[in-house]
Design an enzyme around this catalytic site. Sequence first.
Site, PDB file in Angstrom:
ATOM      1  N   LYS A 568       0.839  -1.207  -0.082  1.00  0.00           N
ATOM      2  CA  LYS A 568       0.111  -0.215  -0.091  1.00  0.00           C
ATOM      3  C   LYS A 568       0.857   1.077   0.102  1.00  0.00           C
ATOM      4  O   LYS A 568       1.932   1.415   0.464  1.00  0.00           O
ATOM      5  CB  LYS A 568      -0.782  -0.048   1.274  1.00  0.00           C
ATOM      6  N   ARG A 569       0.249   2.410  -0.408  1.00  0.00           N
ATOM      7  CA  ARG A 569       0.937   3.535  -0.202  1.00  0.00           C
ATOM      8  C   ARG A 569       1.348   3.681   1.402  1.00  0.00           C
ATOM      9  O   ARG A 569       0.589   3.365   2.152  1.00  0.00           O
ATOM     10  CB  ARG A 569      -0.137   4.762  -0.350  1.00  0.00           C
ATOM     11  N   LYS A 574      -2.321   3.692   7.345  1.00  0.00           N
ATOM     12  CA  LYS A 574      -2.387   2.483   6.850  1.00  0.00           C
ATOM     13  C   LYS A 574      -1.687   1.373   7.563  1.00  0.00           C
ATOM     14  O   LYS A 574      -1.486   0.238   7.696  1.00  0.00           O
ATOM     15  CB  LYS A 574      -1.820   2.340   5.252  1.00  0.00           C
ATOM     16  N   THR A 676      -8.619  -1.850  -2.324  1.00  0.00           N
ATOM     17  CA  THR A 676      -8.671  -2.470  -3.526  1.00  0.00           C
ATOM     18  C   THR A 676      -7.870  -3.684  -3.723  1.00  0.00           C
ATOM     19  O   THR A 676      -8.125  -4.932  -4.124  1.00  0.00           O
ATOM     20  CB  THR A 676      -8.578  -1.869  -5.000  1.00  0.00           C
TER      21      THR A 676
END
Length: 838
Positions: A568-569, A574, A676
């Site tokens: 992920k970024r 996150k 996603t």
Amino acid sequence: MNEPNKHLGSSATEGLELLHRYNCGPVKFSGDENALYERHLTFDQVVPYSSAPPRDKFEAIAHSIRDVLSQRWLKTGQTYQERNAKRVYYLSLEFLMGRALANNVTNLMLDPIWGHFCRKHGINPLEIVEQEPDAGLGNGGLGRLAACFLDSMATMAIPGMGCGLRYEYGIFKQTIRDGWQCEQPDHWLARPDPWEVARPEEKVEVQLNCSFGFRDGALHVIRDQPSTLIGIPYDRPVIGYGGKTINTLRLWAAATPRYFDFQRFSSGDFVGALAETLTAETLTRVLYPDDSTSQGRSLRFLQQFFLVACTLADAIRRFRAAGNDWSALPDKVAMQLNDTHPTLAVAELMHILVDDAKLGWDDAWDLTRRTLAYTNHTLLPEALEKWPLPWFEVLLPRRLEIIYEINRRFLDEVRAKHPGDDARLARMSIIEEGVPKKVRMAHLAIVGSHSTNGVAAIHTELLKKTVVPDFAALFPERFNNKTNGVTQRRFLLLANPPLARAITEAIGDGWITDLSQLARLKPFADDRNFRAAVHQAKREAKVRFADWLKSATGQVVDPDTIFDTQIKRIHEYKRQFLNALHIVVLYQRLLKNPKLDVPPRTFFFGGKAAPAYHLAKLVIKFINNLGGTVDGDPAMRGRLRVVFVPDYCVSVAERLIPASDVSEQISTAGYEASGTSNMKFMMNGALTIGTRDGATIEMAEAAGEENFFLFGLTAQEVADSRGWYNPRWHYDHDPETRAALDLISGNHFSRYEPGVFVPITDTLLGHGDYYLHLADLKSYSEAHARLGKLYADEEGWTRKAILNIAASGKFSSDRTIAEYAKEIWQAEPCPIDYGAGS
């Protein structure tokens, strides 16, 4: 591309039938001097066939495939025009398309020709595929979602066009030096892009109320001196599965009406003569300029207007050329604003309708609202863009006048319903008071459109309750949910041939265009042969990824360990650092008890940090140092490994996701809009360890929570804890948490850089641990323990993996696009008729 998809066949006869289907007539794909491939090598690349370099072979192959699809690309556009079909324009600053060659071969169903071609010419398909740059025209989920949506629209025959910018450089190439992220230019256009077609005859003019000059080596604004930019469209084919519909991704490049000022050049002002050209080239030079500076933010603002102005001029030109009356605009055009970035479309469309078309305000406003729709992608207040009024005054004064009038009328409406509620007016105003005043782009998008959708059920509810509750109360009919989805064609059929083959052998190939058919796999979870096939597919994917990783980075991993992945970024919410902190806990346990009975694990991380996001870059540094320390400890060999995969992109995802046993979806609950990657992992048979956040909640509902490893606080518990949460309590009362943080603070992972990780520990213990890493660490660790115990039961693990695959059908972008088309766009499929045998 890993190998031809066997379920499509591979005979030469079938290849000839395919070429006939694409109206190539007697022209061969390859095999003699007049065939497509050979002619492109000779006449485009001008290289001898016998010694052509791999890059030239790639360009010749790509041009040959474009030749195969070109007639259908033209036919698609002609059909839309002849039927005056309603068109969907998907406006996005990001399109993370991934490499096109393998995907285009798959969607055209040309696998038999491709396989036969490679064998005949002794070509290594992987070597050819690697010649194509994986253009970083997006930062993560937003751009990849847009690409999935284009794939689904084309597959479902919906007349759609992606509208973005043709950045000369992508986000950046990430390299790792001494553990630190370093950013290098991503010059994806260093060599010609064989897929794109320039359309200079369809250029549009974009007017600004200022011009630009050079002073002290830098561009500066010259106020009240209007100038013109030229938008030149470059089209790329978007191929629906089966090759019947071929839609378009149109990317706009900025240019200037004249390349340079000849008079100034002749007088010796060589640099000043190029000011206009440098301004235009700078505009679409790079995705997301560094927004830590005013110059970077203003360039991004100008990029957004340029995209909107070009796209609307193009769409309106096409709409009017079909002979439509202005009143038919919402019946023939739907524009979806992908996040707040294209929100200037509200003011720009009003400008076109009021100033150019001379419609009355009320009629223009009705048409604007019914044409535009807005997707919100974030719950982070800082991500809801606000642009300073002075920028509008200098660059776009007429659009500012329009925004002021929109706001005046809107506030009158609010005032009529809530007389005397000045606080509400201040909260809902499109203009934010302050120095300077700012335009709230999310407010403008909501007011100026007929639909505002979130991208997961929890996200939509939180959007309505916590982010824009006043708007949800005023316009309840406008708010709706459209849970995200991903395309199974790229991320299962193409990325994971062994698993795709096993699924097809079990239930047929209908799932390729109808992912809900995967539900038919549920009974196969108890089928020993199918479990063996799924287990073998995972094993093949792990070996394939391990081989690639060794050749690409030199890092060696063991496919017999658990592949646990977080891609992920890099961002605090996150919580890559929560993952890393748990690895420190595992490391300590193994140091204390070398005989501890836990399955061997390899933890993979991938993702980029924004260049100005220093704490995120420090997390990358920590992960790399942690990996180095663990790798250097003989006691950890064969038991624990930490790998940061550099320059994460779509191509890496296509390799790593199929190989992963575990999907890490561990954001602080209430902060991830949807996600996603979680869906891609699920359809590839990874088990999810995650919080109840974003679309992970719906995934767990579909598969059954007993088939997920859920942990941590809920979104409501996170919100309720804000007034009293104290991370020090966890440090004082949980020995493993304290020991892990002490190990970090004691420079165990930074022996040659003492103190380098102090900002991280300070964020957790000194600044409140806003994203609740320590609050969730124990629960996270317990979930990992359950996960490790299940992994020891190969049959039980594979059974749950199959149940996850079977439940992933809802999370196809085909389902999402069907909902957008029916409930927001009112757009119907427009299938292309090729006659019998097509």
